[in-house]
Design a protein around this motif. Structure first.
Motif, PDB file in Angstrom:
ATOM      1  N   THR A 287      10.098  85.240  33.763  1.00 33.75           N
ATOM      2  CA  THR A 287      11.241  86.135  33.926  1.00 33.75           C
ATOM      3  C   THR A 287      12.538  85.397  33.622  1.00 33.75           C
ATOM      4  OG1 THR A 287      11.501  85.582  36.257  1.00 33.75           O
ATOM      5  CG2 THR A 287      10.002  87.381  35.720  1.00 33.75           C
ATOM      6  N   ARG A 288      13.672  86.120  33.716  1.00 31.16           N
ATOM      7  CA  ARG A 288      14.962  85.508  33.387  1.00 31.16           C
ATOM      8  C   ARG A 288      15.318  84.372  34.341  1.00 31.16           C
ATOM      9  NH1 ARG A 288      19.369  87.822  36.424  1.00 31.16           N
ATOM     10  NH2 ARG A 288      18.696  89.565  37.725  1.00 31.16           N
ATOM     11  N   SER A 289      14.737  84.360  35.545  1.00 30.40           N
ATOM     12  CA  SER A 289      14.969  83.240  36.460  1.00 30.40           C
ATOM     13  C   SER A 289      14.260  81.981  35.987  1.00 30.40           C
ATOM     14  CB  SER A 289      14.474  83.600  37.859  1.00 30.40           C
ATOM     15  OG  SER A 289      13.050  83.685  37.885  1.00 30.40           O
ATOM     16  N   MET A 290      13.327  82.146  35.045  1.00 28.23           N
ATOM     17  CA  MET A 290      12.506  81.053  34.503  1.00 28.23           C
ATOM     18  C   MET A 290      11.655  80.398  35.588  1.00 28.23           C
ATOM     19  SD  MET A 290      13.427  81.452  31.436  1.00 28.23           S
ATOM     20  CE  MET A 290      12.647  80.120  30.513  1.00 28.23           C
ATOM     21  N   ALA A 291      11.453  81.089  36.713  1.00 25.90           N
ATOM     22  CA  ALA A 291      10.701  80.497  37.818  1.00 25.90           C
ATOM     23  C   ALA A 291       9.495  81.325  38.223  1.00 25.90           C
ATOM     24  CB  ALA A 291      11.621  80.301  39.031  1.00 25.90           C
ATOM     25  N   THR A 292       9.341  82.533  37.683  1.00 27.69           N
ATOM     26  CA  THR A 292       8.186  83.372  37.989  1.00 27.69           C
ATOM     27  C   THR A 292       7.716  84.047  36.710  1.00 27.69           C
ATOM     28  OG1 THR A 292       9.482  85.385  38.448  1.00 27.69           O
ATOM     29  CG2 THR A 292       9.112  83.870  40.285  1.00 27.69           C
ATOM     30  N   ILE A 293       6.456  84.454  36.688  1.00 30.23           N
ATOM     31  CA  ILE A 293       5.957  85.188  35.533  1.00 30.23           C
ATOM     32  C   ILE A 293       6.174  86.682  35.755  1.00 30.23           C
ATOM     33  CG2 ILE A 293       4.276  83.449  34.852  1.00 30.23           C
ATOM     34  CD1 ILE A 293       2.118  85.038  36.250  1.00 30.23           C
ATOM     35  N   ASN A 294       6.368  87.402  34.659  1.00 28.36           N
ATOM     36  CA  ASN A 294       6.604  88.842  34.710  1.00 28.36           C
ATOM     37  C   ASN A 294       5.333  89.567  34.320  1.00 28.36           C
ATOM     38  OD1 ASN A 294       7.490  91.474  33.040  1.00 28.36           O
ATOM     39  ND2 ASN A 294       8.948  91.102  34.688  1.00 28.36           N
ATOM     40  N   ALA A 295       4.978  90.594  35.101  1.00 24.68           N
ATOM     41  CA  ALA A 295       3.722  91.308  34.876  1.00 24.68           C
ATOM     42  C   ALA A 295       3.845  92.416  33.850  1.00 24.68           C
ATOM     43  CB  ALA A 295       3.222  91.896  36.201  1.00 24.68           C
ATOM     44  N   GLY A 296       5.001  92.558  33.186  1.00 25.34           N
ATOM     45  CA  GLY A 296       5.186  93.634  32.215  1.00 25.34           C
ATOM     46  C   GLY A 296       4.454  93.432  30.912  1.00 25.34           C
ATOM     47  N   VAL A 297       4.192  92.171  30.550  1.00 27.29           N
ATOM     48  CA  VAL A 297       3.428  91.826  29.346  1.00 27.29           C
ATOM     49  C   VAL A 297       2.457  90.721  29.733  1.00 27.29           C
ATOM     50  CG1 VAL A 297       3.500  90.960  26.986  1.00 27.29           C
ATOM     51  CG2 VAL A 297       5.342  92.440  27.817  1.00 27.29           C
ATOM     52  N   MET A 298       1.164  90.991  29.625  1.00 22.71           N
ATOM     53  CA  MET A 298       0.157  90.015  30.032  1.00 22.71           C
ATOM     54  C   MET A 298      -0.983  89.992  29.023  1.00 22.71           C
ATOM     55  SD  MET A 298      -0.177  90.822  34.140  1.00 22.71           S
ATOM     56  CE  MET A 298      -0.850  92.471  33.854  1.00 22.71           C
ATOM     57  N   LEU A 299      -1.370  88.820  28.612  1.00 27.88           N
ATOM     58  CA  LEU A 299      -2.551  88.652  27.772  1.00 27.88           C
ATOM     59  C   LEU A 299      -3.665  88.108  28.655  1.00 27.88           C
ATOM     60  CD1 LEU A 299      -3.633  88.718  24.802  1.00 27.88           C
ATOM     61  CD2 LEU A 299      -3.125  86.268  24.739  1.00 27.88           C
ATOM     62  N   LEU A 300      -4.804  88.769  28.664  1.00 26.75           N
ATOM     63  CA  LEU A 300      -5.889  88.314  29.537  1.00 26.75           C
ATOM     64  C   LEU A 300      -7.244  88.443  28.840  1.00 26.75           C
ATOM     65  CD1 LEU A 300      -7.273  91.171  30.778  1.00 26.75           C
ATOM     66  CD2 LEU A 300      -5.096  91.191  31.980  1.00 26.75           C
ATOM     67  N   ARG A 301      -8.172  87.661  29.348  1.00 25.49           N
ATOM     68  CA  ARG A 301      -9.545  87.677  28.850  1.00 25.49           C
ATOM     69  C   ARG A 301     -10.418  88.355  29.902  1.00 25.49           C
ATOM     70  NH1 ARG A 301     -11.582  84.518  24.928  1.00 25.49           N
ATOM     71  NH2 ARG A 301      -9.745  83.164  25.084  1.00 25.49           N
ATOM     72  N   PRO A 302     -10.850  89.597  29.666  1.00 30.43           N
ATOM     73  CA  PRO A 302     -11.631  90.315  30.673  1.00 30.43           C
ATOM     74  C   PRO A 302     -12.866  89.528  31.111  1.00 30.43           C
ATOM     75  CG  PRO A 302     -10.944  91.809  28.930  1.00 30.43           C
ATOM     76  CD  PRO A 302     -10.607  90.427  28.466  1.00 30.43           C
ATOM     77  N   ASP A 303     -13.105  89.515  32.413  1.00 27.71           N
ATOM     78  CA  ASP A 303     -14.204  88.731  32.960  1.00 27.71           C
ATOM     79  C   ASP A 303     -14.495  89.237  34.376  1.00 27.71           C
ATOM     80  OD1 ASP A 303     -15.035  86.191  34.734  1.00 27.71           O
ATOM     81  OD2 ASP A 303     -15.743  85.895  32.682  1.00 27.71           O
ATOM     82  N   MET A 304     -15.756  89.458  34.682  1.00 31.75           N
ATOM     83  CA  MET A 304     -16.112  89.998  35.984  1.00 31.75           C
ATOM     84  C   MET A 304     -15.853  89.010  37.116  1.00 31.75           C
ATOM     85  SD  MET A 304     -16.763  93.142  35.869  1.00 31.75           S
ATOM     86  CE  MET A 304     -17.240  93.246  37.601  1.00 31.75           C
ATOM     87  N   TRP A 305     -15.912  87.705  36.835  1.00 29.80           N
ATOM     88  CA  TRP A 305     -15.597  86.740  37.873  1.00 29.80           C
ATOM     89  C   TRP A 305     -14.139  86.879  38.294  1.00 29.80           C
ATOM     90  CZ3 TRP A 305     -19.170  84.083  40.449  1.00 29.80           C
ATOM     91  CH2 TRP A 305     -20.417  83.891  39.854  1.00 29.80           C
ATOM     92  N   ALA A 306     -13.250  86.986  37.304  1.00 30.24           N
ATOM     93  CA  ALA A 306     -11.838  87.179  37.621  1.00 30.24           C
ATOM     94  C   ALA A 306     -11.605  88.536  38.279  1.00 30.24           C
ATOM     95  CB  ALA A 306     -11.003  87.051  36.340  1.00 30.24           C
ATOM     96  N   TYR A 307     -12.312  89.555  37.806  1.00 25.63           N
ATOM     97  CA  TYR A 307     -12.183  90.900  38.382  1.00 25.63           C
ATOM     98  C   TYR A 307     -12.514  90.880  39.869  1.00 25.63           C
ATOM     99  CZ  TYR A 307     -13.140  95.888  39.163  1.00 25.63           C
ATOM    100  OH  TYR A 307     -13.140  97.164  39.658  1.00 25.63           O
ATOM    101  N   ASP A 308     -13.655  90.291  40.225  1.00 23.15           N
ATOM    102  CA  ASP A 308     -14.075  90.256  41.625  1.00 23.15           C
ATOM    103  C   ASP A 308     -13.100  89.440  42.476  1.00 23.15           C
ATOM    104  OD1 ASP A 308     -16.275  91.805  41.006  1.00 23.15           O
ATOM    105  OD2 ASP A 308     -17.617  90.085  40.752  1.00 23.15           O
ATOM    106  N   ALA A 309     -12.635  88.309  41.912  1.00 23.93           N
ATOM    107  CA  ALA A 309     -11.706  87.457  42.672  1.00 23.93           C
ATOM    108  C   ALA A 309     -10.384  88.171  42.917  1.00 23.93           C
ATOM    109  CB  ALA A 309     -11.473  86.147  41.919  1.00 23.93           C
ATOM    110  N   LEU A 310      -9.877  88.885  41.918  1.00 30.64           N
ATOM    111  CA  LEU A 310      -8.617  89.602  42.078  1.00 30.64           C
ATOM    112  C   LEU A 310      -8.768  90.750  43.071  1.00 30.64           C
ATOM    113  CD1 LEU A 310      -5.704  90.168  41.365  1.00 30.64           C
ATOM    114  CD2 LEU A 310      -6.474  91.371  39.306  1.00 30.64           C
ATOM    115  N   GLN A 311      -9.884  91.464  43.019  1.00 32.47           N
ATOM    116  CA  GLN A 311     -10.086  92.572  43.955  1.00 32.47           C
ATOM    117  C   GLN A 311     -10.146  92.064  45.400  1.00 32.47           C
ATOM    118  OE1 GLN A 311     -13.398  95.137  43.088  1.00 32.47           O
ATOM    119  NE2 GLN A 311     -12.947  96.519  44.784  1.00 32.47           N
ATOM    120  N   MET A 312     -10.832  90.951  45.620  1.00 37.09           N
ATOM    121  CA  MET A 312     -10.893  90.381  46.966  1.00 37.09           C
ATOM    122  C   MET A 312      -9.502  89.979  47.446  1.00 37.09           C
ATOM    123  SD  MET A 312     -14.347  88.018  46.798  1.00 37.09           S
ATOM    124  CE  MET A 312     -13.954  87.322  48.407  1.00 37.09           C
ATOM    125  N   SER A 313      -8.712  89.415  46.543  1.00 35.94           N
ATOM    126  CA  SER A 313      -7.366  88.988  46.916  1.00 35.94           C
ATOM    127  C   SER A 313      -6.486  90.186  47.255  1.00 35.94           C
ATOM    128  CB  SER A 313      -6.747  88.183  45.773  1.00 35.94           C
ATOM    129  OG  SER A 313      -5.445  87.746  46.101  1.00 35.94           O
TER     130      SER A 313
END
Length: 535
Positions: A287-313
């Motif tokens: 983001t413009r603060s240069m200290a956090t990432i912005n969720a408006g544009v994201m490139l990701l590699r679909p994966d069920m391990w990440a899916y399950d981990a994110l859902q638990m979180s």
């Protein structure tokens, strides 16, 4: 012209009042209380100028999102339209100072081409672009633009909700068209746009809106993916973005918020990320603060391990204590029970408990990525991808503008990540999520050239051959009151806002007959049409 007319009135009446006796009260003349002074004539002249301006620019509104003739007009009644004149000036001045094209960023300067009607077979490869349309987004459109719901209940409230939904579909249409157009002009392959529909169990899209989306799908502008309703413990937006991680046959998926405009080809981004290999799971711009990432544009590699981990979180988020290191906002907001019977209060409290803090899913995403993935630096974007022995050389951690983000990462609880991290992640260059609002542009313009954001922009411009003279690939308008389609008054639109409106006009010119565009801020008379078209 307005300034010139008012200046004439001012100078003429200052001259007329120059001979007022000093022993008389100037206030009495100003308000026309002295019959011997024609002060009221001055007010009449100013009123005449105001009447001309209102006839030229005022938008007759039925409600917050509807013109008097029933046409959809987002932010129709907002008095802030006038304040946006200052924001427009801030953006245009900033772009003129920051760009290499003297601020000439008009969409019309680019080669015009009518994008052909692509067939399903034209989309190829294992890369896709995606966006999420949720019932939460539609409710935000009603309540977060300063206008609230319709003034009257019943039919008007229904019409207001319909207007919000149809305008949001026009926004998705414009983003989809810009994606197609940019690839066409860059001579790059067309990538499918997946529109994930995440609606609550008791909500549906209006029939008119669903028909429009299906017509856009039939024209191969986008692909609809209907999701099951979110579980009670997850809000629709989080549920929709979680589904991005579920494998659907694509190696890489680029998520875009609907409030973006693609202005240059994106193929080099896909190719560079693919060259890194399976170890790269996620990438997003800072983001413009240069200290956090912005969720408006994201490139990701679909994966069920990440899916399950994110859902638990996400499901455990309601138990998180304290505040976020990214924004200082509380992780969770306890809802105040609504008045009414005890049973109703209890139900309302339980229903409203499932609300994240002020920054919502963005704070959670920052924390989840920082703690579950291994940071590698900024992704190198190359026009041609060479073969290298160490794929992670494609991410560069030595960029000086990454220092604020590295400092924020260090505030967390470090852990031994040997074999524990899900995968690696990188940041994206600023070009892939360039904030187009006055707040961002003014902040960037006023910073010292040695600060993080100006350094990132300088490198971006050095390696760019297009992108509005800024090396931009994707424009983004974050914030509930910062959208270009809310700029109903033509005088409130910056040059970057006009790029969106130009893309919208082109998208509407090739819209299916069964899905015509709906956003229209002015009556369709000749003068307004000329102003809309920029003539």
């Amino acid at each position: 012209q307005f300034i010139a007319d008012v200046t004439v009135v001012e100078l003429r009446w200052l001259a007329a009042w120059r001979n007022i006796p000093s022993d008389l009260s100037g206030l009495s003349y100003w308000f026309g209380l002295d019959a011997n002074q024609p002060c009221c004539q001055m007010w009449a002249e100013l009123a005449g100028i105001q009447d001309i301006m209102r006839k030229l620019f005022e938008i007759p509104c039925l409600s917050g999102h509807l013109r008097v003739d029933g046409a959809v007009c987002p932010a129709c009644r907002l008095a802030v339209q006038s304040f946006w004149l200052e924001e427009r000036e801030a953006v245009d001045v900033g772009i003129r100072e920051l760009s290499k094209s003297n601020g000439d960023v008009s969409w019309q300067n680019w080669p015009r081409s009518r994008v052909p009607a692509f067939q399903e077979t034209d989309y190829n490869g294992s890369y896709a672009v995606a966006t999420v349309l949720t019932s939460e987004d539609l409710q935000r459109g009603l309540g977060h633009d300063g206008q609230g719901a319709a003034e009257r209940a019943g039919e008007d409230e229904t019409r207001e909700g319909r207007a919000v939904v149809l305008s949001y579909i026009d926004v998705v249409r414009t983003m989809a068209f810009s994606l197609r157009r940019a690839a066409d002009l860059a001579g790059e392959p067309q990538r499918p746009l997946l529109v994930l529909l995440s609606l609550q169990a008791d909500s549906d899209l209006p029939a008119e809106a669903l028909a429009a989306l299906e017509a856009l799908e039939a024209s191969h502008l986008l692909k609809l993916v209907s999701l099951p309703p979110p579980p009670p413990q997850l809000w629709p937006r989080a549920w929709g973005k979680l589904q991005l991680w579920r494998p659907r046959g694509y190696e890489l998926v680029l998520y875009l918020d609907a409030d973006v405009l693609v202005v240059d080809g994106l193929e080099s981004l896909f190719q560079s990320a693919a060259a890194v290999g399976p170890s790269l799971s996620f990438a997003a711009a800072i983001t413009r603060s240069m200290a956090t990432i912005n969720a408006g544009v994201m490139l990701l590699r679909p994966d069920m391990w990440a899916y399950d981990a994110l859902q638990m979180s996400l499901e455990s988020l309601s138990t998180w204590q304290g505040t976020s290191r990214w924004t200082g906002q509380p992780w969770w907001q306890r809802a105040v029970p609504m008045s009414g019977p005890a049973e109703s209060q209890q139900g309302a409290a339980q229903q409203q408990w499932a609300k994240p803090g002020t920054m919502g899913d963005q704070d959670h995403l920052n924390e989840w990525v920082a703690t579950e993935f291994r940071f590698r630096g900024e992704l190198r974007i190359l026009d041609s991808v060479p073969h290298v022995e160490h794929p992670m050389e494609f991410c560069n951690r030595s960029k000086p503008w990454l220092q604020p983000y590295e400092t924020m990462l260090a505030l967390g609880s470090p852990r031994d990540r040997a074999g524990a991290a899900l995968a690696d992640y990188c940041t994206l260059p600023m070009a892939y999520n360039f904030c187009a609002t006055s707040t961002c542009i003014d902040h960037l313009r006023r910073q010292d050239s040695r600060a993080a954001a100006p350094l990132a922009l300088a490198e971006q411009q050095e390696s760019a051959s297009a992108g509005l003279g800024l090396g931009v690939k994707i424009l983004h308008w974050p914030g509930p009151m910062r959208k270009p389609w809310q700029r109903c008054s033509v005088g409130a639109r910056s040059k970057l806002d006009w790029a969106w409106w130009s893309a919208y006009a082109e998208a509407c010119a090739v819209a299916p007959e069964t899905a015509p565009c709906t956003i229209s801020c002015f009556h369709q008379d000749k003068n307004h049409d000329e102003r809309i078209n920029g003539d």
